[in-house]
Scaffold this motif. Structure first.
Motif, PDB file in Angstrom:
ATOM      1  N   GLY A  60      59.636  -0.692  38.609  1.00 30.27           N
ATOM      2  CA  GLY A  60      59.420  -0.315  37.224  1.00 30.27           C
ATOM      3  C   GLY A  60      60.612  -0.532  36.304  1.00 30.27           C
ATOM      4  N   GLN A  61      61.619  -1.298  36.740  1.00 32.58           N
ATOM      5  CA  GLN A  61      62.804  -1.525  35.904  1.00 32.58           C
ATOM      6  C   GLN A  61      62.710  -2.868  35.176  1.00 32.58           C
ATOM      7  N   GLU A  62      61.631  -3.046  34.448  1.00 31.18           N
ATOM      8  CA  GLU A  62      61.411  -4.284  33.699  1.00 31.18           C
ATOM      9  C   GLU A  62      62.555  -4.570  32.736  1.00 31.18           C
ATOM     10  N   GLU A  63      63.018  -3.548  32.033  1.00 33.01           N
ATOM     11  CA  GLU A  63      64.069  -3.737  31.044  1.00 33.01           C
ATOM     12  C   GLU A  63      65.356  -4.235  31.708  1.00 33.01           C
ATOM     13  N   ARG A  64      65.624  -3.754  32.896  1.00 32.66           N
ATOM     14  CA  ARG A  64      66.837  -4.192  33.595  1.00 32.66           C
ATOM     15  C   ARG A  64      66.717  -5.667  34.001  1.00 32.66           C
ATOM     16  N   ILE A  65      65.533  -6.084  34.421  1.00 31.95           N
ATOM     17  CA  ILE A  65      65.329  -7.501  34.736  1.00 31.95           C
ATOM     18  C   ILE A  65      65.585  -8.354  33.504  1.00 31.95           C
ATOM     19  N   LEU A  66      65.060  -7.934  32.367  1.00 30.96           N
ATOM     20  CA  LEU A  66      65.247  -8.695  31.127  1.00 30.96           C
ATOM     21  C   LEU A  66      66.720  -8.769  30.736  1.00 30.96           C
ATOM     22  N   ASN A  67      67.444  -7.660  30.903  1.00 29.38           N
ATOM     23  CA  ASN A  67      68.856  -7.637  30.536  1.00 29.38           C
ATOM     24  C   ASN A  67      69.696  -8.531  31.443  1.00 29.38           C
ATOM     25  N   ILE A  68      69.387  -8.524  32.735  1.00 27.27           N
ATOM     26  CA  ILE A  68      70.200  -9.286  33.683  1.00 27.27           C
ATOM     27  C   ILE A  68      69.797 -10.756  33.710  1.00 27.27           C
ATOM     28  N   PHE A  69      68.491 -11.032  33.699  1.00 28.44           N
ATOM     29  CA  PHE A  69      68.008 -12.392  33.946  1.00 28.44           C
ATOM     30  C   PHE A  69      67.429 -13.079  32.711  1.00 28.44           C
ATOM     31  N   TYR A  85      55.921  -8.440  40.058  1.00 18.54           N
ATOM     32  CA  TYR A  85      56.089  -7.753  41.334  1.00 18.54           C
ATOM     33  C   TYR A  85      56.767  -6.401  41.140  1.00 18.54           C
ATOM     34  N   ASN A  86      57.766  -6.366  40.256  1.00 17.57           N
ATOM     35  CA  ASN A  86      58.542  -5.151  40.052  1.00 17.57           C
ATOM     36  C   ASN A  86      57.724  -4.028  39.408  1.00 17.57           C
ATOM     37  N   TYR A  87      56.622  -4.364  38.764  1.00 18.02           N
ATOM     38  CA  TYR A  87      55.756  -3.308  38.246  1.00 18.02           C
ATOM     39  C   TYR A  87      55.318  -2.361  39.362  1.00 18.02           C
ATOM     40  N   GLN A  88      55.214  -2.887  40.589  1.00 21.94           N
ATOM     41  CA  GLN A  88      54.648  -2.124  41.699  1.00 21.94           C
ATOM     42  C   GLN A  88      55.639  -1.803  42.803  1.00 21.94           C
ATOM     43  N   ALA A  89      56.778  -2.518  42.854  1.00 21.18           N
ATOM     44  CA  ALA A  89      57.659  -2.319  44.012  1.00 21.18           C
ATOM     45  C   ALA A  89      59.081  -2.758  43.695  1.00 21.18           C
ATOM     46  N   ASP A  90      60.012  -2.347  44.564  1.00 26.81           N
ATOM     47  CA  ASP A  90      61.402  -2.791  44.469  1.00 26.81           C
ATOM     48  C   ASP A  90      61.477  -4.281  44.797  1.00 26.81           C
ATOM     49  N   ILE A  91      62.509  -4.956  44.253  1.00 25.29           N
ATOM     50  CA  ILE A  91      62.656  -6.375  44.523  1.00 25.29           C
ATOM     51  C   ILE A  91      64.118  -6.796  44.468  1.00 25.29           C
ATOM     52  N   TRP A  92      64.509  -7.651  45.419  1.00 25.87           N
ATOM     53  CA  TRP A  92      65.788  -8.336  45.367  1.00 25.87           C
ATOM     54  C   TRP A  92      65.606  -9.621  44.566  1.00 25.87           C
ATOM     55  N   ILE A  93      66.522  -9.903  43.634  1.00 24.47           N
ATOM     56  CA  ILE A  93      66.435 -11.132  42.845  1.00 24.47           C
ATOM     57  C   ILE A  93      67.786 -11.842  42.873  1.00 24.47           C
ATOM     58  N   SER A  94      67.753 -13.104  43.237  1.00 21.61           N
ATOM     59  CA  SER A  94      68.908 -13.991  43.146  1.00 21.61           C
ATOM     60  C   SER A  94      68.587 -15.071  42.120  1.00 21.61           C
ATOM     61  N   ILE A 344      50.362 -12.059  43.569  1.00 24.18           N
ATOM     62  CA  ILE A 344      49.879 -12.148  44.946  1.00 24.18           C
ATOM     63  C   ILE A 344      50.727 -11.249  45.843  1.00 24.18           C
ATOM     64  N   GLY A 345      52.044 -11.288  45.631  1.00 24.55           N
ATOM     65  CA  GLY A 345      52.932 -10.448  46.415  1.00 24.55           C
ATOM     66  C   GLY A 345      52.626  -8.972  46.273  1.00 24.55           C
ATOM     67  N   VAL A 346      52.233  -8.566  45.082  1.00 24.50           N
ATOM     68  CA  VAL A 346      51.874  -7.162  44.859  1.00 24.50           C
ATOM     69  C   VAL A 346      50.728  -6.745  45.777  1.00 24.50           C
ATOM     70  N   LYS A 347      49.714  -7.603  45.887  1.00 25.55           N
ATOM     71  CA  LYS A 347      48.564  -7.245  46.726  1.00 25.55           C
ATOM     72  C   LYS A 347      48.991  -7.063  48.182  1.00 25.55           C
ATOM     73  N   LEU A 348      49.916  -7.920  48.638  1.00 16.96           N
ATOM     74  CA  LEU A 348      50.392  -7.784  50.013  1.00 16.96           C
ATOM     75  C   LEU A 348      51.320  -6.585  50.165  1.00 16.96           C
ATOM     76  N   ALA A 349      52.112  -6.326  49.136  1.00 16.83           N
ATOM     77  CA  ALA A 349      53.054  -5.210  49.213  1.00 16.83           C
ATOM     78  C   ALA A 349      52.347  -3.863  49.269  1.00 16.83           C
ATOM     79  N   GLN A 350      51.245  -3.757  48.575  1.00 12.21           N
ATOM     80  CA  GLN A 350      50.521  -2.489  48.575  1.00 12.21           C
ATOM     81  C   GLN A 350      49.996  -2.160  49.971  1.00 12.21           C
ATOM     82  N   MET A 351      49.581  -3.184  50.710  1.00 15.78           N
ATOM     83  CA  MET A 351      49.099  -3.023  52.080  1.00 15.78           C
ATOM     84  C   MET A 351      48.045  -1.935  52.198  1.00 15.78           C
ATOM     85  N   VAL A 352      47.270  -1.750  51.125  1.00 18.66           N
ATOM     86  CA  VAL A 352      46.284  -0.680  51.141  1.00 18.66           C
ATOM     87  C   VAL A 352      45.183  -0.929  52.164  1.00 18.66           C
ATOM     88  N   ASP A 353      44.946  -2.190  52.501  1.00 12.16           N
ATOM     89  CA  ASP A 353      43.912  -2.473  53.488  1.00 12.16           C
ATOM     90  C   ASP A 353      44.270  -1.890  54.846  1.00 12.16           C
TER      91      ASP A 353
END
Length: 444
Positions: A60-69, A85-94, A344-353
């Motif tokens: 949920g740190q959209e603003e931080r992504i915008l500031n950095i990237f 992806y970050n709307y739903q989960a943590d993410i490493w970004i390079s 697509i990654g969000v759907k896999l990250a949720q792993m709700v199935d």
């Protein structure tokens, strides 16, 4: 596959002999909502700014992504993938950059703050040579980029501390807004009145915006001429477009699973070299993570099958997705094409199935699950049912628009050779196995 009613419990039977067993106990968890598991993402993206060294962005740190990237754009659509992806989960970004990139910045000396002019390369910054004791420190953007920062710096002659007020622009210099304030000193070991370390290199070490190199011989008794107006950084450029070589420099960080652990690795480039990289990461380094790869844009179903076959991949820890989408860029009103790999990654990250018994990460026979959600204007291709079946048979997960449902993932095939069908042929099965094995390694 839905296994919401199972609880996995590891029990060691004979510690002396080192024997153990995995017990699966049936429990009624139908009314229990469990936390998400296995959801930390990883991306190496091309962006208008941002560091090569991966940054962990919490959910949920959209603003931080915008500031950095920087903001997403038709030139830098991969930032949009990371935000989705970050709307739903943590993410490493390079965000790697080409070797002609330069840092913009300023030199702070007794006579005041002056622009760097032609900029400086990241390697030259670490080896910066000062000319005299009255040159105190060099201040630059954290990563190479077009200049968007400016500073007003003042000096307290009593405490011998500098105050840096940082400003930034997101509209090409039309307006600037205050970003942050720092109290610093170029003198190593210097503290403020509360005993807090204010050595500038330490203060800015983990900062999102600034980097600095201090003159070890600085003599701040020479004083400083305070800035009366903002001094803008100069000389910065992101440089040429990156290649798979630069991207792989970013992915190399993830060979250290203890420092950069991730669960969902997402390629945003569609470059064949990254497929090989993911195959190596899965086989050798982060062995129980999952790796998802989009097939190139402007390739119809039959061409996509040929491309995927040419990769020569037989690895159940990878999965391939096909069909790009045009998305609405709410940041500047433009539209651009996206691989949709972040969604697509969000759907896999949720792993709700697997864990919660909810909708699967693909559309099932009851048209349940796999919905990628809003923001997609159109898909590049509208595959027929026959094409969907052929893509599935060849180990490719296609995206398709369905009236009333939106864009959906139609399959869940892994990168195992489609010539060999087994439990490893299916994303849900393989990820379940990975989850059990990784838990066993942790607890046993």
């Amino acid at each position: 596959m839905c296994i919401r009613d199972r609880n996995y419990d590891m029990a060691q039977l004979n510690p002396a002999a080192g024997s153990w067993r995995l017990e699966i106990r049936e429990l009624d968890k139908s009314s229990t909502v469990q936390g998400e598991a296995g959801n930390v993402g990883a991306m190496v993206i091309e962006a208008s700014r941002g560091p090569l060294k991966p940054v962990k962005i919490y959910k949920g740190q959209e603003e931080r992504i915008l500031n950095i990237f920087g903001k997403p754009s038709p030139t830098y659509p991969e930032v949009w993938e990371a935000i989705q992806y970050n709307y739903q989960a943590d993410i490493w970004i390079s965000a790697p950059y080409y070797n002609d990139a330069k840092l913009g910045g300023v030199l702070v000396s007794a006579s005041g703050t002056t622009q760097l002019g032609g900029g400086i390369t990241p390697s030259d910054l670490s080896n910066y040579s000062f000319n005299s004791v009255d040159e105190y420190f060099v201040l630059t953007s954290k990563s190479p980029c077009s200049d968007w920062l400016g500073v007003i710096i003042t000096f307290n002659s009593t405490s011998e501390l500098f105050t840096i007020t940082l400003y930034g622009t997101n509209d090409d210099g039309i307006t600037y807004e205050k970003v942050n304030t720092y109290i610093v000193s170029p003198v190593q070991g210097k503290t403020d009145g509360f005993g807090k370390n204010v050595y500038i290199e330490d203060v800015l070490e983990d900062d999102d915006y600034l980097a600095a190199v201090a003159n070890s011989d600085a003599d701040v008794s020479e004083g400083f001429v305070d800035d009366i107006s903002r001094v803008d950084f100069s000389g910065g450029t992101r440089g040429s477009s990156i290649t798979s070589s630069e991207r792989n420099t970013g992915w190399d960080y993830f060979k250290s699973a203890s420092l950069y652990p991730a669960d969902i690795f997402m390629d945003t480039s569609t470059e064949s070299a990254i497929v090989t990289t993911f195959n190596t990461l899965r086989n050798t380094y982060q062995k129980y993570s999952f790796y998802i790869i989009p097939l190139p844009k402007s390739e119809d179903a039959s061409t996509a099958i040929t491309t995927k076959d040419a990769y020569g991949i037989n690895n159940a820890g990878l999965a391939f997705y096909w069909n790009h989408g045009k998305v609405n860029n709410s940041y500047n009103g433009s539209n651009f094409w996206s691989s949709l790999i972040g969604k697509i990654g969000v759907k896999l990250a949720q792993m709700v199935d697997i864990y919660n018994g909810g909708a699967p990460a693909w559309v099932d026979e009851n048209n349940h699950g796999g919905q990628l959600g809003p923001g997609i204007i159109e898909l590049e291709y509208d595959p027929t049912e026959s094409e969907l079946e052929t893509l599935d048979e060849n180990g490719i997960n296609a995206l398709k628009f369905y009236p009333g449902y939106g864009v959906m993932i139609t399959s869940h095939r892994t990168g195992q050779s489609p010539n060999t069908l087994s439990d490893n042929s299916w994303v849900a099965h393989r990820r379940l196995f990975d989850y059990i094995i990784s838990l066993s390694l942790i607890h046993i």
